[in-house]
Design a protein around this motif. Structure first.
Motif: not given
Length: 118
Positions: A6-15, A62-71
C-alpha cells in the motif's frame, strides 16, 4: 494487501503529482508543494523497502509513476494521444505486474545470507 505494498502504491500515485509539479510549477508555493510530495513519496518507499524486495518495489513504483504521469499529461494537461506511447506504457505495466507476481509473497526480511527462507 500488505501495508508495505500500500505504501508503494501511494508513493507511485504521489509520484504522478510531483513529476507533474516539476514540469508545471510556476511559483514558490507550487515548488514547495512539489518538494514536499517528493519527500513523502520517498519516505513511503523507504518504509516499504525495509520488508519488500527493493528491485520489485522500485519497478512497481516507477511503473505506477510512469503510467500515471503519461495519463495525467494527456487527460489534465492536454498532451495529444499517442497510440504507440500508450502501447509502450501498457507493455511496461505488464512487465511490472509480471515481476510483482514472480516475486511471490515470501517475506524478504526472513531470507538469510544464502538466500534461504528462514
Amino acid at each position: 494487501m500488505n501495508q508495505n505494498w500500500l505504501f508503494v502504491f501511494l508513493a507511485g500515485i504521489i509520484e504522478v503529482f510531483w513529476v507533474s509539479g516539476l514540469k508545471h510549477a510556476s511559483n514558490n508555493i507550487e515548488i514547495i508543494i512539489t518538494v514536499a510530495l517528493i519527500a513523502v513519496s520517498f519516505f513511503l518507499l523507504t518504509a516499504a523497502s525495509r520488508s519488500l524486495p527493493v528491485g520489485t518495489l522500485y519497478a512497481v513504483f516507477a511503473g505506477i509513476g510512469t503510467a500515471g504521469t503519461v495519463l495525467a499529461e494527456m487527460i489534465v494537461f492536454g498532451e495529444p494521444f499517442n497510440f504507440i506511447k500508450v502501447f509502450l506504457v501498457a507493455t511496461l505495466l505488464s512487465g511490472v505486474v509480471a515481476l510483482k507476481l514472480l516475486s511471490g509473497s515470501k517475506d524478504s526480511s526472513k531470507v538469510n545470507i544464502k538466500g534461504e527462507v528462514a
